[in-house]
Design a protein around this motif. Structure first.
Motif, PDB file in Angstrom:
ATOM      1  N   LEU A 116     -13.835   8.539  -6.565  1.00 40.44           N
ATOM      2  CA  LEU A 116     -12.436   7.540  -5.931  1.00 40.44           C
ATOM      3  C   LEU A 116     -12.515   7.635  -4.302  1.00 40.44           C
ATOM      4  O   LEU A 116     -12.436   8.535  -4.002  1.00 40.44           O
ATOM      5  N   ALA A 117     -11.626   6.168  -4.481  1.00 46.75           N
ATOM      6  CA  ALA A 117     -11.618   6.008  -2.578  1.00 46.75           C
ATOM      7  C   ALA A 117     -10.173   5.058  -2.661  1.00 46.75           C
ATOM      8  O   ALA A 117     -11.149   3.896  -3.476  1.00 46.75           O
ATOM      9  N   HIS A 118      -9.919   5.141  -1.668  1.00 49.86           N
ATOM     10  CA  HIS A 118      -8.918   4.343  -1.300  1.00 49.86           C
ATOM     11  C   HIS A 118      -9.213   3.790   0.210  1.00 49.86           C
ATOM     12  O   HIS A 118     -10.199   3.934   0.984  1.00 49.86           O
ATOM     13  N   ASN A 119      -8.641   2.385  -0.256  1.00 51.40           N
ATOM     14  CA  ASN A 119      -9.331   1.130   1.665  1.00 51.40           C
ATOM     15  C   ASN A 119      -7.971   2.090   2.499  1.00 51.40           C
ATOM     16  O   ASN A 119      -6.516   2.851   2.130  1.00 51.40           O
ATOM     17  N   ARG A 120      -8.167   1.712   3.622  1.00 50.10           N
ATOM     18  CA  ARG A 120      -7.310   2.834   4.797  1.00 50.10           C
ATOM     19  C   ARG A 120      -5.646   1.884   4.316  1.00 50.10           C
ATOM     20  O   ARG A 120      -4.406   3.237   4.888  1.00 50.10           O
ATOM     21  N   ARG A 121      -5.110   0.491   4.055  1.00 53.38           N
ATOM     22  CA  ARG A 121      -4.088   0.448   3.663  1.00 53.38           C
ATOM     23  C   ARG A 121      -3.474   0.871   1.780  1.00 53.38           C
ATOM     24  O   ARG A 121      -2.438   1.056   2.324  1.00 53.38           O
ATOM     25  N   GLY A 122      -4.477   0.973   1.455  1.00 53.46           N
ATOM     26  CA  GLY A 122      -3.737   1.999   0.446  1.00 53.46           C
ATOM     27  C   GLY A 122      -3.099   1.101  -0.517  1.00 53.46           C
ATOM     28  O   GLY A 122      -2.878   1.429  -1.271  1.00 53.46           O
TER      29      GLY A 122
ATOM     30  N   GLY B  47       1.094  -0.913   0.111  1.00 51.43           N
ATOM     31  CA  GLY B  47      -0.316  -0.279  -0.265  1.00 51.43           C
ATOM     32  C   GLY B  47       0.445   1.014   0.138  1.00 51.43           C
ATOM     33  O   GLY B  47       2.226   1.276  -0.358  1.00 51.43           O
ATOM     34  N   PHE B  48       0.159   2.663   0.036  1.00 51.88           N
ATOM     35  CA  PHE B  48       0.892   3.781   0.108  1.00 51.88           C
ATOM     36  C   PHE B  48       0.400   4.548   0.624  1.00 51.88           C
ATOM     37  O   PHE B  48      -1.406   4.360   0.899  1.00 51.88           O
ATOM     38  N   ASN B  49       0.933   5.667   1.158  1.00 56.69           N
ATOM     39  CA  ASN B  49       0.094   7.094   1.557  1.00 56.69           C
ATOM     40  C   ASN B  49      -1.229   7.814   1.154  1.00 56.69           C
ATOM     41  O   ASN B  49      -0.557   8.828   0.579  1.00 56.69           O
ATOM     42  N   TRP B  50      -1.615   7.053   0.738  1.00 53.40           N
ATOM     43  CA  TRP B  50      -2.345   8.004  -0.560  1.00 53.40           C
ATOM     44  C   TRP B  50      -2.918   9.303   0.002  1.00 53.40           C
ATOM     45  O   TRP B  50      -3.025  11.061  -0.336  1.00 53.40           O
ATOM     46  N   ARG B  51      -3.684   9.504   2.122  1.00 56.01           N
ATOM     47  CA  ARG B  51      -3.709  10.275   2.089  1.00 56.01           C
ATOM     48  C   ARG B  51      -2.887  11.928   2.527  1.00 56.01           C
ATOM     49  O   ARG B  51      -3.121  12.722   1.748  1.00 56.01           O
TER      50      ARG B  51
END
Length: 147
Positions: free
Chosen positions: A123-129, A91-95
């Motif tokens: 568009l949305a990401h899961n928490r993990r990214g 994952g990655f830090n999409w925030r």
């Protein structure tokens, strides 16, 4: 790894090897799935967003390791087409990336998330990214857009 597909009423699910050669195959299958449901009017933008999501999952998420997999899910609801792409990566830090300005037009990478956001209604990401979900409205937006 071999591909595994499930297609049902209003839904599509496929797990594929993490290989860029699969992107055209997956996009073709989603196109056929949407056409079978009578939804092909917004395909150009949906395909552009889907290609970006799949390439990001394969190249960045799974780091081009073909031993990993990419999961593609599509669901057609009353008002929305929802497509999710997930990878086996960390994952990655999409925030953090949401707050960055649009990348330079001459950059060779870094525009995927902006393109996906522009080509989808949500568009949305899961928490993990490691999973992105795109929503596209099925309804006609204006008289120049056909569904």
């Amino acid at each position: 790894m071999t591909s595994q597909s499930e297609i049902g009423p209003n839904s599509y699910h496929r797990i594929s090897p993490s290989n860029v050669s699969e992107v055209d195959i997956l996009c073709g299958e989603i196109r056929k799935f949407l056409e079978s449901e009578g939804l092909n009017g917004r395909w150009f933008f949906l395909e552009l967003a889907l290609r970006e999501a799949l390439n990001n999952a394969i190249l960045h998420g799974n780091r081009n390791q073909n031993t990993k997999s990419v999961r593609l899910d599509a669901h057609i609801g009353r008002k929305w087409i929802r497509i999710s792409v997930a990878d086996d990566g960390p994952g990655f830090n999409w925030r953090k990336l949401r707050r960055l300005p649009f990348p330079d037009f001459e950059a060779t990478s870094g525009r995927g998330l902006c393109i996906m956001a522009s080509c989808s209604d949500r568009l949305a990401h899961n928490r993990r990214g490691n999973c992105i979900t795109l929503w596209v409205n099925k309804l006609v937006k204006d008289k120049n857009t056909a569904i």
